[in-house]
Scaffold this motif. Structure first.
Motif, PDB file in Angstrom:
ATOM      1  N   LEU A  34       0.825  -1.209   0.000  1.00 33.71           N
ATOM      2  CA  LEU A  34       0.000   0.000   0.000  1.00 33.71           C
ATOM      3  C   LEU A  34       0.863   1.265   0.000  1.00 33.71           C
ATOM      4  CD1 LEU A  34      -2.848  -1.039   2.469  1.00 33.71           C
ATOM      5  CD2 LEU A  34      -2.937  -0.929  -0.036  1.00 33.71           C
ATOM      6  N   THR A  35       2.005   1.201   0.664  1.00 32.50           N
ATOM      7  CA  THR A  35       2.926   2.345   0.651  1.00 32.50           C
ATOM      8  C   THR A  35       3.421   2.620  -0.761  1.00 32.50           C
ATOM      9  OG1 THR A  35       3.638   1.856   2.914  1.00 32.50           O
ATOM     10  CG2 THR A  35       5.090   3.246   1.577  1.00 32.50           C
ATOM     11  N   ARG A  36       3.832   1.556  -1.461  1.00 37.51           N
ATOM     12  CA  ARG A  36       4.342   1.723  -2.822  1.00 37.51           C
ATOM     13  C   ARG A  36       3.206   2.059  -3.800  1.00 37.51           C
ATOM     14  NH1 ARG A  36       7.655  -1.062   0.130  1.00 37.51           N
ATOM     15  NH2 ARG A  36       9.884  -1.144  -0.342  1.00 37.51           N
ATOM     16  N   TYR A  37       2.012   1.573  -3.505  1.00 36.93           N
ATOM     17  CA  TYR A  37       0.861   1.906  -4.335  1.00 36.93           C
ATOM     18  C   TYR A  37       0.564   3.403  -4.253  1.00 36.93           C
ATOM     19  CZ  TYR A  37      -4.060   2.164  -5.757  1.00 36.93           C
ATOM     20  OH  TYR A  37      -5.255   2.509  -6.360  1.00 36.93           O
ATOM     21  N   ALA A  38       0.642   3.968  -3.042  1.00 39.73           N
ATOM     22  CA  ALA A  38       0.407   5.402  -2.870  1.00 39.73           C
ATOM     23  C   ALA A  38       1.432   6.214  -3.655  1.00 39.73           C
ATOM     24  CB  ALA A  38       0.454   5.763  -1.387  1.00 39.73           C
ATOM     25  N   ILE A  39       2.674   5.758  -3.668  1.00 43.10           N
ATOM     26  CA  ILE A  39       3.732   6.458  -4.411  1.00 43.10           C
ATOM     27  C   ILE A  39       3.428   6.447  -5.908  1.00 43.10           C
ATOM     28  CG2 ILE A  39       6.172   6.351  -5.063  1.00 43.10           C
ATOM     29  CD1 ILE A  39       6.740   5.259  -2.241  1.00 43.10           C
ATOM     30  N   CYS A  40       3.021   5.287  -6.422  1.00 45.89           N
ATOM     31  CA  CYS A  40       2.710   5.178  -7.852  1.00 45.89           C
ATOM     32  C   CYS A  40       1.488   6.023  -8.222  1.00 45.89           C
ATOM     33  CB  CYS A  40       2.500   3.715  -8.242  1.00 45.89           C
ATOM     34  SG  CYS A  40       4.011   2.723  -8.217  1.00 45.89           S
ATOM     35  N   ARG A  41       0.500   6.051  -7.351  1.00 44.32           N
ATOM     36  CA  ARG A  41      -0.684   6.890  -7.607  1.00 44.32           C
ATOM     37  C   ARG A  41      -0.299   8.367  -7.711  1.00 44.32           C
ATOM     38  NH1 ARG A  41      -6.083   5.368  -6.908  1.00 44.32           N
ATOM     39  NH2 ARG A  41      -6.509   7.561  -6.433  1.00 44.32           N
ATOM     40  N   ASP A  42       0.651   8.788  -6.882  1.00 46.12           N
ATOM     41  CA  ASP A  42       1.081  10.189  -6.904  1.00 46.12           C
ATOM     42  C   ASP A  42       1.692  10.574  -8.254  1.00 46.12           C
ATOM     43  OD1 ASP A  42       2.143  10.348  -3.400  1.00 46.12           O
ATOM     44  OD2 ASP A  42       0.179  10.586  -4.361  1.00 46.12           O
ATOM     45  N   TYR A  43       2.333   9.610  -8.906  1.00 49.39           N
ATOM     46  CA  TYR A  43       2.896   9.895 -10.226  1.00 49.39           C
ATOM     47  C   TYR A  43       1.796  10.209 -11.242  1.00 49.39           C
ATOM     48  CZ  TYR A  43       7.702   8.545  -9.112  1.00 49.39           C
ATOM     49  OH  TYR A  43       8.967   8.504  -8.576  1.00 49.39           O
ATOM     50  N   PHE A  44       0.586   9.684 -11.011  1.00 48.40           N
ATOM     51  CA  PHE A  44      -0.527   9.899 -11.940  1.00 48.40           C
ATOM     52  C   PHE A  44      -1.566  10.868 -11.352  1.00 48.40           C
ATOM     53  CE2 PHE A  44       0.406   7.068 -15.367  1.00 48.40           C
ATOM     54  CZ  PHE A  44       1.235   6.099 -14.824  1.00 48.40           C
ATOM     55  N   HIS A  45      -1.100  11.815 -10.544  1.00 50.42           N
ATOM     56  CA  HIS A  45      -1.990  12.813  -9.960  1.00 50.42           C
ATOM     57  C   HIS A  45      -2.701  13.604 -11.071  1.00 50.42           C
ATOM     58  CE1 HIS A  45      -3.611  15.589  -7.090  1.00 50.42           C
ATOM     59  NE2 HIS A  45      -2.987  16.636  -7.634  1.00 50.42           N
ATOM     60  N   ALA A  82      -8.101  -5.593  -4.339  1.00 45.94           N
ATOM     61  CA  ALA A  82      -8.843  -4.348  -4.568  1.00 45.94           C
ATOM     62  C   ALA A  82      -8.098  -3.400  -5.495  1.00 45.94           C
ATOM     63  CB  ALA A  82      -9.131  -3.669  -3.229  1.00 45.94           C
ATOM     64  N   ILE A  83      -6.770  -3.489  -5.524  1.00 47.41           N
ATOM     65  CA  ILE A  83      -5.988  -2.570  -6.369  1.00 47.41           C
ATOM     66  C   ILE A  83      -5.390  -3.292  -7.575  1.00 47.41           C
ATOM     67  CG2 ILE A  83      -5.443  -1.115  -4.382  1.00 47.41           C
ATOM     68  CD1 ILE A  83      -2.597  -2.323  -4.477  1.00 47.41           C
ATOM     69  N   ARG A  84      -5.873  -4.490  -7.845  1.00 48.84           N
ATOM     70  CA  ARG A  84      -5.292  -5.304  -8.905  1.00 48.84           C
ATOM     71  C   ARG A  84      -5.298  -4.591 -10.253  1.00 48.84           C
ATOM     72  NH1 ARG A  84      -7.951 -10.916  -9.042  1.00 48.84           N
ATOM     73  NH2 ARG A  84      -9.777  -9.570  -9.140  1.00 48.84           N
ATOM     74  N   ASP A  85      -6.417  -3.970 -10.616  1.00 51.03           N
ATOM     75  CA  ASP A  85      -6.516  -3.316 -11.924  1.00 51.03           C
ATOM     76  C   ASP A  85      -5.575  -2.118 -12.016  1.00 51.03           C
ATOM     77  OD1 ASP A  85     -10.065  -3.956 -12.036  1.00 51.03           O
ATOM     78  OD2 ASP A  85      -8.400  -5.115 -12.856  1.00 51.03           O
ATOM     79  N   ASP A  86      -5.470  -1.353 -10.925  1.00 53.21           N
ATOM     80  CA  ASP A  86      -4.574  -0.199 -10.925  1.00 53.21           C
ATOM     81  C   ASP A  86      -3.115  -0.640 -11.109  1.00 53.21           C
ATOM     82  OD1 ASP A  86      -6.319   1.903  -8.484  1.00 53.21           O
ATOM     83  OD2 ASP A  86      -6.746   1.400 -10.567  1.00 53.21           O
ATOM     84  N   VAL A  87      -2.744  -1.705 -10.405  1.00 52.74           N
ATOM     85  CA  VAL A  87      -1.383  -2.225 -10.540  1.00 52.74           C
ATOM     86  C   VAL A  87      -1.136  -2.651 -11.990  1.00 52.74           C
ATOM     87  CG1 VAL A  87       0.213  -4.051  -9.823  1.00 52.74           C
ATOM     88  CG2 VAL A  87      -1.233  -2.922  -8.121  1.00 52.74           C
ATOM     89  N   GLY A  88      -2.137  -3.290 -12.598  1.00 53.28           N
ATOM     90  CA  GLY A  88      -2.006  -3.686 -14.001  1.00 53.28           C
ATOM     91  C   GLY A  88      -1.776  -2.500 -14.917  1.00 53.28           C
ATOM     92  N   PHE A  89      -2.447  -1.382 -14.641  1.00 53.65           N
ATOM     93  CA  PHE A  89      -2.267  -0.172 -15.457  1.00 53.65           C
ATOM     94  C   PHE A  89      -0.854   0.386 -15.287  1.00 53.65           C
ATOM     95  CE2 PHE A  89      -3.017   3.651 -17.623  1.00 53.65           C
ATOM     96  CZ  PHE A  89      -2.548   4.697 -16.853  1.00 53.65           C
ATOM     97  N   PHE A  90      -0.397   0.468 -14.030  1.00 52.27           N
ATOM     98  CA  PHE A  90       0.959   0.974 -13.794  1.00 52.27           C
ATOM     99  C   PHE A  90       1.990   0.098 -14.502  1.00 52.27           C
ATOM    100  CE2 PHE A  90      -1.149   3.744 -11.309  1.00 52.27           C
ATOM    101  CZ  PHE A  90      -1.381   3.463  -9.972  1.00 52.27           C
ATOM    102  N   GLN A  91       1.798  -1.222 -14.431  1.00 47.22           N
ATOM    103  CA  GLN A  91       2.736  -2.139 -15.072  1.00 47.22           C
ATOM    104  C   GLN A  91       2.722  -1.970 -16.591  1.00 47.22           C
ATOM    105  OE1 GLN A  91       1.232  -5.816 -13.478  1.00 47.22           O
ATOM    106  NE2 GLN A  91       2.823  -5.936 -11.892  1.00 47.22           N
ATOM    107  N   ALA A  92       1.524  -1.749 -17.164  1.00 51.84           N
ATOM    108  CA  ALA A  92       1.414  -1.595 -18.619  1.00 51.84           C
ATOM    109  C   ALA A  92       2.139  -0.330 -19.092  1.00 51.84           C
ATOM    110  CB  ALA A  92      -0.059  -1.553 -19.027  1.00 51.84           C
ATOM    111  N   VAL A  93       1.971   0.767 -18.355  1.00 54.81           N
ATOM    112  CA  VAL A  93       2.670   2.007 -18.709  1.00 54.81           C
ATOM    113  C   VAL A  93       4.174   1.822 -18.564  1.00 54.81           C
ATOM    114  CG1 VAL A  93       2.996   4.428 -18.093  1.00 54.81           C
ATOM    115  CG2 VAL A  93       0.702   3.453 -18.099  1.00 54.81           C
ATOM    116  N   CYS A  94       4.571   1.173 -17.493  1.00 59.16           N
ATOM    117  CA  CYS A  94       5.988   0.916 -17.252  1.00 59.16           C
ATOM    118  C   CYS A  94       6.588   0.082 -18.386  1.00 59.16           C
ATOM    119  CB  CYS A  94       6.160   0.192 -15.916  1.00 59.16           C
ATOM    120  SG  CYS A  94       7.866  -0.179 -15.475  1.00 59.16           S
ATOM    121  N   ALA A  95       5.867  -0.988 -18.790  1.00 61.17           N
ATOM    122  CA  ALA A  95       6.359  -1.845 -19.871  1.00 61.17           C
ATOM    123  C   ALA A  95       6.473  -1.074 -21.178  1.00 61.17           C
ATOM    124  CB  ALA A  95       5.432  -3.047 -20.037  1.00 61.17           C
TER     125      ALA A  95
END
Length: 607
Positions: free
Chosen positions: A288-299, A364-377
């Motif tokens: 959740l800590t790292r998820y919050a950091i990734c969300r901040d990148y997409f503010h 609960a955050i599975r889809d968001d993680v998938g989006f971050f991974q797709a952009v990263c890839a």
């Protein structure tokens, strides 16, 4: 499955539980219900014991070739972008290029032929050679073929030696005869499992290392970096019961003894304790800590369509997401560092997410993680016009490495000690008892001296203080024996006591909860008795742990010859000693000792 059956119990059955940063068997299934480990299987005769033989091929760079490496590399990569050159330099300076150098492979091939033919004289069976890349598989095959042309066979139904690997039509032409369909590989597997078939030697990279049982296989030649469950799965190929097979032999050409010891500690209940399973709640917090950091990148960026949109809408989010990150990076004082921080953040999130699943908060955050991974890839996919084909460039760089690497003789560590190949441990009570009971007492003294000398030499590469102490004890005992101050039987008992003291030293590190490196620094700090009395074991243990962490970070390949690098580490060591209250009048001496200890360990750390 967990969503469909929320109240179900999930039970896993595995021979090699995984304990990694992003995958942990106990974190998913809970603690073990029952363990049936390697030692119990051997005692029950369900498997045969595994023996270990170290045959390290020493490597060094020719002094005459060192000045030529960089100019030749620049010529081989002429026209490539600077960033791509650096990636190639990293790739080819890595272990694969050194291990796959032509001269080294020639040495390994010659030693392997001699070793295998000697094995066949006393026990019929099969051998597996494990290499670290498909290129090395092919080139080692060719090196063996030159020495023993009769091992080669034109078709799948002929020949004593085969490579089993996957590939495609785009692979080099020379590899094509070794690239087979699944059906052809299965046919080869049937041949290899048949003890009467002439197919004796298989060369692999990854295939046949898991889930492949050939009971007649009794020898494995390892020339590939391996660890943990992967290493245990591989060596288990040779422990199957077959007729009068006494055991399986693992021949190590790459120096994997440390990795094997660690793996045994995890996967053998009686041989040690693995790391405590990570609490899933801790993994969830980290996620959740790292998820919050990734969300901040997409503010202020809306990616809701990633969950609810059509495939076309989801796809359109990827370039938009990349643009958002790159636009923010452009406003940062250090754009490239910003981009790298984002990529690293997604990587860390992915690891912690893998550990936290199937926790509800992870799902609960599975889809968001998938989006971050797709952009990263999408952002890590690179292009660029190539000035030379990959094959031409790789061949050119490989020639540079091959010229620069010189191999020395193969060293059989155990044979040098004049002892039979032991079962993993070389200071076991069984070996010591056998030597003590030998009727030839003078020979027993010589065998013990060789055994202890080899042990001390091995320890001298890691433990400065301990190796000096044991070397002095051994020298004193042998001098008394040579001066006839004591008889052979008495010196044997002294040497056996030294051997047991070595074992006890290892146990002391375990009792203190220290790794080998931490224990080495602990001994360096505790050498001064007044420091030990003033600070106590607990505080010295804390200092040793911090020294390992900080010195490891500071060590570079050339630090022992660059005074500026040594000075930096010296200052860092003094700062740590001062912070923990190490006696000021002893700090200079301790710093010198710690630096000397670090020099012994830096070769592995800087590799």
């Amino acid at each position: 499955m967990r969503d469909a059956l929320p109240n179900a119990s999930f039970i896993g059955f595995t021979g090699t539980p995984i304990e990694k940063a992003d995958a942990n068997t106990r974190a998913v299934f809970g603690d073990y219900i029952s363990i049936y480990d390697i030692q119990r299987a051997v005692e029950d005769k369900a498997t045969v014991p595994i023996y270990y033989e170290s045959r390290l091929a020493k490597l060094e760079l020719k002094a005459s070739e060192k000045p030529k490496i960089d100019p030749d590399f620049e010529e081989a990569t002429e026209g490539d972008e600077a960033s791509h050159k650096e990636k190639l330099k990293t790739k080819w300076a890595a272990l694969e290029a050194i291990v796959g150098a032509d001269k080294r492979l020639g040495l390994i091939a010659a030693d392997l032929v001699k070793h295998w033919e000697a094995r066949l004289e006393v026990m019929d069976g099969k051998a597996m050679i494990v290499c670290m890349s498909r290129r090395i598989c092919f080139e080692l095959y060719e090196a063996l073929r030159k020495l023993r042309s009769g091992w080669h066979g034109g078709g799948d139904d002929k020949g004593a030696m085969k490579i089993v690997m996957t590939g495609s039509k785009s692979d080099p032409l020379g590899w094509q005869p070794h690239i087979r369909s699944k059906a052809r590989r299965e046919a080869l597997a049937k041949r290899f499992k048949n003890p009467k078939d002439l197919f004796k030697i298989v060369i692999v990279r990854d295939m046949w290392l898991t889930g492949f049982d050939a009971p007649c296989l009794h020898t494995m030649y390892l020339d590939k970096p391996m660890r943990s469950h992967g290493l245990m799965q591989a060596i288990a190929r040779v422990n199957r019961v077959f007729r009068d097979k006494p055991g399986g032999l693992v021949v190590d050409y790459l120096g994997l003894a440390h990795e094997l010891k660690q793996a045994l500690a995890v996967y053998t209940e009686s041989g040690g304790h693995g790391e405590t399973a990570i609490d899933q709640e801790e993994a969830v917090v980290a996620m959740l800590t790292r998820y919050a950091i990734c969300r901040d990148y997409f503010h202020l960026f809306n990616w809701s369509k990633w969950t609810t949109g059509t495939p076309a809408q989801k796809l359109s989010l990827l370039p938009a997401g990349q643009e958002h990150i790159l636009a923010a990076a452009a406003k940062d004082p250090k754009p490239e560092e910003y981009r790298q921080r984002f990529l690293q953040g997604v990587t860390e999130l992915s690891k912690t997410f893998a550990l936290a699943v199937p926790h509800d908060k992870a799902l609960a955050i599975r889809d968001d993680v998938g989006f971050f991974q797709a952009v990263c890839a999408a952002m890590t996919k690179g292009g660029g016009e190539k000035k030379k084909t990959g094959e031409e460039r790789d061949a050119a760089i490989r020639q540079i490495i091959s010229r620069a690497v010189a191999s020395d003789e193969v060293v059989d560590i155990f044979a040098a000690a004049g002892l039979k190949k032991p079962d993993i441990s070389i200071l076991s009570d069984r070996v010591l008892a056998e030597v003590r009971d030998m009727p030839q007492k003078n020979l027993a003294v010589e065998l013990l001296r060789k055994l202890l000398s080899v042990e001390i030499k091995v320890r001298s590469r890691k433990f400065l203080i301990q190796s000096k102490s044991f070397a002095g004890m051994l020298e004193q005992a042998i001098r008394k024996y040579q001066n006839r101050a004591i008889e052979a039987a008495a010196v044997i008992e002294e040497l056996i006591k030294i051997a047991k003291d070595m074992r006890n030293a290892d146990k002391r590190g375990e009792e203190l909860g220290l790794t080998d490196e931490e224990r080495a620094f602990y001994d360096a700090l505790a050498e001064n008795e007044s420091a030990m009395q003033a600070m106590g074991s607990k505080e010295l243990r804390v200092i040793a742990t911090e020294l390992v962490t900080q010195v490891r970070k500071s060590v570079t390949i050339d630090w022992t010859v660059r005074e500026s690098a040594r000075a930096k580490i010296r200052v860092m060591v003094k700062r740590i000693l001062k912070k923990h209250g190490y006696p000021p009048d002893l700090q200079d001496e301790a710093t010198r000792t710690v630096l000397a200890q670090a020099e012994l360990l830096c070769a592995d750390w800087a590799a």
